[in-house]
Design a protein around this motif. Sequence first.
Motif, PDB file in Angstrom:
ATOM      1  N   ALA A 251       0.826  -1.209   0.000  1.00 48.46           N
ATOM      2  CA  ALA A 251       0.000   0.000   0.000  1.00 48.46           C
ATOM      3  C   ALA A 251       0.861   1.261   0.000  1.00 48.46           C
ATOM      4  CB  ALA A 251      -0.930  -0.016   1.213  1.00 48.46           C
ATOM      5  N   THR A 252       2.018   1.197   0.656  1.00 51.60           N
ATOM      6  CA  THR A 252       2.939   2.338   0.676  1.00 51.60           C
ATOM      7  C   THR A 252       3.466   2.642  -0.727  1.00 51.60           C
ATOM      8  OG1 THR A 252       3.606   1.812   2.939  1.00 51.60           O
ATOM      9  CG2 THR A 252       5.081   3.230   1.668  1.00 51.60           C
ATOM     10  N   PHE A 253       3.817   1.596  -1.488  1.00 52.73           N
ATOM     11  CA  PHE A 253       4.271   1.805  -2.867  1.00 52.73           C
ATOM     12  C   PHE A 253       3.193   2.492  -3.702  1.00 52.73           C
ATOM     13  CE2 PHE A 253       7.083  -2.001  -2.020  1.00 52.73           C
ATOM     14  CZ  PHE A 253       8.276  -1.300  -2.082  1.00 52.73           C
ATOM     15  N   SER A 254       1.935   2.145  -3.452  1.00 49.40           N
ATOM     16  CA  SER A 254       0.847   2.716  -4.255  1.00 49.40           C
ATOM     17  C   SER A 254       0.526   4.160  -3.883  1.00 49.40           C
ATOM     18  CB  SER A 254      -0.422   1.861  -4.097  1.00 49.40           C
ATOM     19  OG  SER A 254      -0.981   2.013  -2.804  1.00 49.40           O
ATOM     20  N   THR A 255       0.950   4.572  -2.673  1.00 46.46           N
ATOM     21  CA  THR A 255       0.562   5.887  -2.150  1.00 46.46           C
ATOM     22  C   THR A 255       1.625   6.953  -2.363  1.00 46.46           C
ATOM     23  OG1 THR A 255      -0.743   4.753  -0.444  1.00 46.46           O
ATOM     24  CG2 THR A 255      -0.285   7.104  -0.106  1.00 46.46           C
TER      25      THR A 255
ATOM     26  N   TRP B 154      13.095   7.573  -1.454  1.00 44.81           N
ATOM     27  CA  TRP B 154      13.545   7.149  -0.125  1.00 44.81           C
ATOM     28  C   TRP B 154      12.450   6.391   0.612  1.00 44.81           C
ATOM     29  CZ3 TRP B 154      11.398   8.476   4.571  1.00 44.81           C
ATOM     30  CH2 TRP B 154      10.521   9.575   4.585  1.00 44.81           C
ATOM     31  N   ILE B 155      11.181   6.749   0.386  1.00 42.71           N
ATOM     32  CA  ILE B 155      10.080   6.014   1.006  1.00 42.71           C
ATOM     33  C   ILE B 155       9.984   4.607   0.410  1.00 42.71           C
ATOM     34  CG2 ILE B 155       7.569   5.933   1.292  1.00 42.71           C
ATOM     35  CD1 ILE B 155       7.539   8.939   1.485  1.00 42.71           C
ATOM     36  N   TRP B 156      10.274   4.497  -0.872  1.00 45.26           N
ATOM     37  CA  TRP B 156      10.271   3.173  -1.506  1.00 45.26           C
ATOM     38  C   TRP B 156      11.371   2.288  -0.926  1.00 45.26           C
ATOM     39  CZ3 TRP B 156       8.558   2.268  -7.143  1.00 45.26           C
ATOM     40  CH2 TRP B 156       7.307   2.872  -7.351  1.00 45.26           C
TER      41      TRP B 156
ATOM     42  N   LEU C  77       9.040  -4.853   3.408  1.00 46.96           N
ATOM     43  CA  LEU C  77       8.630  -6.024   2.635  1.00 46.96           C
ATOM     44  C   LEU C  77       9.581  -7.189   2.893  1.00 46.96           C
ATOM     45  CD1 LEU C  77       6.439  -6.779   0.511  1.00 46.96           C
ATOM     46  CD2 LEU C  77       8.128  -6.229  -1.240  1.00 46.96           C
ATOM     47  N   GLY C  78      10.876  -6.900   2.889  1.00 44.79           N
ATOM     48  CA  GLY C  78      11.855  -7.949   3.148  1.00 44.79           C
ATOM     49  C   GLY C  78      11.779  -8.464   4.573  1.00 44.79           C
ATOM     50  N   PHE C  79      11.577  -7.562   5.533  1.00 44.01           N
ATOM     51  CA  PHE C  79      11.493  -7.941   6.944  1.00 44.01           C
ATOM     52  C   PHE C  79      10.351  -8.931   7.173  1.00 44.01           C
ATOM     53  CE2 PHE C  79      10.311  -7.468  11.372  1.00 44.01           C
ATOM     54  CZ  PHE C  79      11.529  -7.320  12.025  1.00 44.01           C
ATOM     55  N   CYS C  80       9.182  -8.622   6.633  1.00 40.97           N
ATOM     56  CA  CYS C  80       8.011  -9.484   6.819  1.00 40.97           C
ATOM     57  C   CYS C  80       8.134 -10.772   6.011  1.00 40.97           C
ATOM     58  CB  CYS C  80       6.745  -8.732   6.422  1.00 40.97           C
ATOM     59  SG  CYS C  80       6.370  -7.312   7.480  1.00 40.97           S
ATOM     60  N   THR C  81       8.704 -10.673   4.827  1.00 45.76           N
ATOM     61  CA  THR C  81       8.872 -11.852   3.991  1.00 45.76           C
ATOM     62  C   THR C  81       9.747 -12.896   4.668  1.00 45.76           C
ATOM     63  OG1 THR C  81       8.546 -10.651   1.920  1.00 45.76           O
ATOM     64  CG2 THR C  81       9.834 -12.670   1.803  1.00 45.76           C
ATOM     65  N   SER C  82      10.804 -12.461   5.326  1.00 47.01           N
ATOM     66  CA  SER C  82      11.700 -13.378   6.016  1.00 47.01           C
ATOM     67  C   SER C  82      10.967 -14.169   7.088  1.00 47.01           C
ATOM     68  CB  SER C  82      12.863 -12.607   6.640  1.00 47.01           C
ATOM     69  OG  SER C  82      13.669 -13.456   7.418  1.00 47.01           O
ATOM     70  N   ILE C  83      10.101 -13.515   7.815  1.00 47.04           N
ATOM     71  CA  ILE C  83       9.340 -14.201   8.868  1.00 47.04           C
ATOM     72  C   ILE C  83       8.421 -15.247   8.257  1.00 47.04           C
ATOM     73  CG2 ILE C  83       7.655 -13.884  10.721  1.00 47.04           C
ATOM     74  CD1 ILE C  83       8.795 -11.041  11.070  1.00 47.04           C
TER      75      ILE C  83
ATOM     76  N   PHE D  52      -0.099  -2.086  -7.143  1.00 48.44           N
ATOM     77  CA  PHE D  52       0.326  -2.251  -5.755  1.00 48.44           C
ATOM     78  C   PHE D  52      -0.881  -2.322  -4.813  1.00 48.44           C
ATOM     79  CE2 PHE D  52       4.295   0.020  -7.236  1.00 48.44           C
ATOM     80  CZ  PHE D  52       5.131  -1.070  -7.079  1.00 48.44           C
ATOM     81  N   ALA D  53      -1.859  -1.417  -5.011  1.00 53.92           N
ATOM     82  CA  ALA D  53      -3.027  -1.364  -4.134  1.00 53.92           C
ATOM     83  C   ALA D  53      -3.854  -2.638  -4.248  1.00 53.92           C
ATOM     84  CB  ALA D  53      -3.879  -0.140  -4.478  1.00 53.92           C
ATOM     85  N   LEU D  54      -4.039  -3.132  -5.468  1.00 52.12           N
ATOM     86  CA  LEU D  54      -4.814  -4.346  -5.688  1.00 52.12           C
ATOM     87  C   LEU D  54      -4.168  -5.540  -4.987  1.00 52.12           C
ATOM     88  CD1 LEU D  54      -7.291  -5.454  -7.263  1.00 52.12           C
ATOM     89  CD2 LEU D  54      -5.709  -5.978  -9.137  1.00 52.12           C
ATOM     90  N   THR D  55      -2.861  -5.646  -5.098  1.00 55.22           N
ATOM     91  CA  THR D  55      -2.154  -6.758  -4.463  1.00 55.22           C
ATOM     92  C   THR D  55      -2.168  -6.633  -2.946  1.00 55.22           C
ATOM     93  OG1 THR D  55      -0.699  -6.754  -6.403  1.00 55.22           O
ATOM     94  CG2 THR D  55      -0.038  -8.116  -4.553  1.00 55.22           C
ATOM     95  N   ALA D  56      -2.090  -5.423  -2.428  1.00 52.70           N
ATOM     96  CA  ALA D  56      -2.164  -5.204  -0.985  1.00 52.70           C
ATOM     97  C   ALA D  56      -3.488  -5.716  -0.427  1.00 52.70           C
ATOM     98  CB  ALA D  56      -1.989  -3.723  -0.661  1.00 52.70           C
TER      99      ALA D  56
END
Length: 394
Positions: free
Chosen positions: A98-102, A107-109, A116-122, A173-177
Amino acid sequence: MQTAETTELVPDFAPDWAAIAVVILGVTAFAVGQGLTYPLIALILESRGVSSSMAGLNASVFALGLASSTLIIGKLTQAMRGDRLIVASLLGVSVALATFSTFDQLWIWFVARFLLGFCTSIIYTVSEAWLNTACPDRLRGRVSGAYSAGMCAGFAAGPLAIPLVGIEDGFAFALTAAYVALVAFASVMLGRYARTRPEASEAGGLLTFVKLAPVLTLMVVAFGFSDIAAISMIPLYFVERGYSQNFAAFVVTMVALPTALAQPFVGWLLDRLSRPVIAVAGSLITAAAFLVLPFMTSQAALLITISILGAASFSLYTAALTLLGERFRGGLLVSGAAVFALAYAIGSATGSGATGLTMDLVSVDAGPVFVGMLMLGFTGFFALNLMRIRASRA
């Protein structure tokens, strides 16, 4: 100290299909998000005039997020039950998308890519430990193949949104979120019927696993290197060779879709033939596909080569995951899965960064040749060491 156990010491049991379903559903969802973000972010940055090196650095930030959560996975699994960690991480993936879509600021990306990487690892770590806990060894290869197929199918589905909705306005991005958030809710419902739960990782488990299984660890490093080179940098490779952005996005699907279809067969082979031999064969075919890629001139030949490359590369990970469950139990399963995530982060960071830099400094065609030569070296190492391990157990 825990040690590896042979599967013969563990009695057979009925698979926990509810747990397996939650794991495969969750990994497919985050793979959709990852499969979308890698080519879409690369193409958006390219359209904005960002260099291949900067695009590679942005992909490396994802790997940094992977590594960060991996290093604290022990504390996370002790603080929260494993199935709930998976759901929380799926929601984190949804927030990142959702952040990518907004926002448009680069730098925000970078921050969103880290999240995304932090959560994916978990999701990777806890899901893979839970999968092996819920599965008997007689079905381990086939269940690992189904898990890998779900992951690859997600990677294949993600890029399909690009030709449909384009690369601007953030709608993809929003659709996938929204989709990932829905899967998080479904995972909560299914998880109520699971009989098993992933165990917490113990202190020092990461180092213990690396000492016990250095070859398995390096297998995942090699997979991460080749996988991210294919998914992240290959789209730029095709754009710079003069192909359209839509074709470049379609190439990513052609990496992932045949890979998804091939993994159940790879899993069947892993339950029937020598698992180390399957791993070495996958690495060798991956190296050969990267090396011949610059010599392919027609679109048909390129797509066939890419399809073989994707299936062979991912078979290396399917084999590593199967060998993980074959050799380890309990908390070391979580530690091993965490090491896999960290190894993937190391491989993907070097794969995206080094391949992009090679394409910038040398030539476009030097990128896949560089990856192919490195994978050839990995293949020789795996063949020597896996054969030696097999001989010592004979």
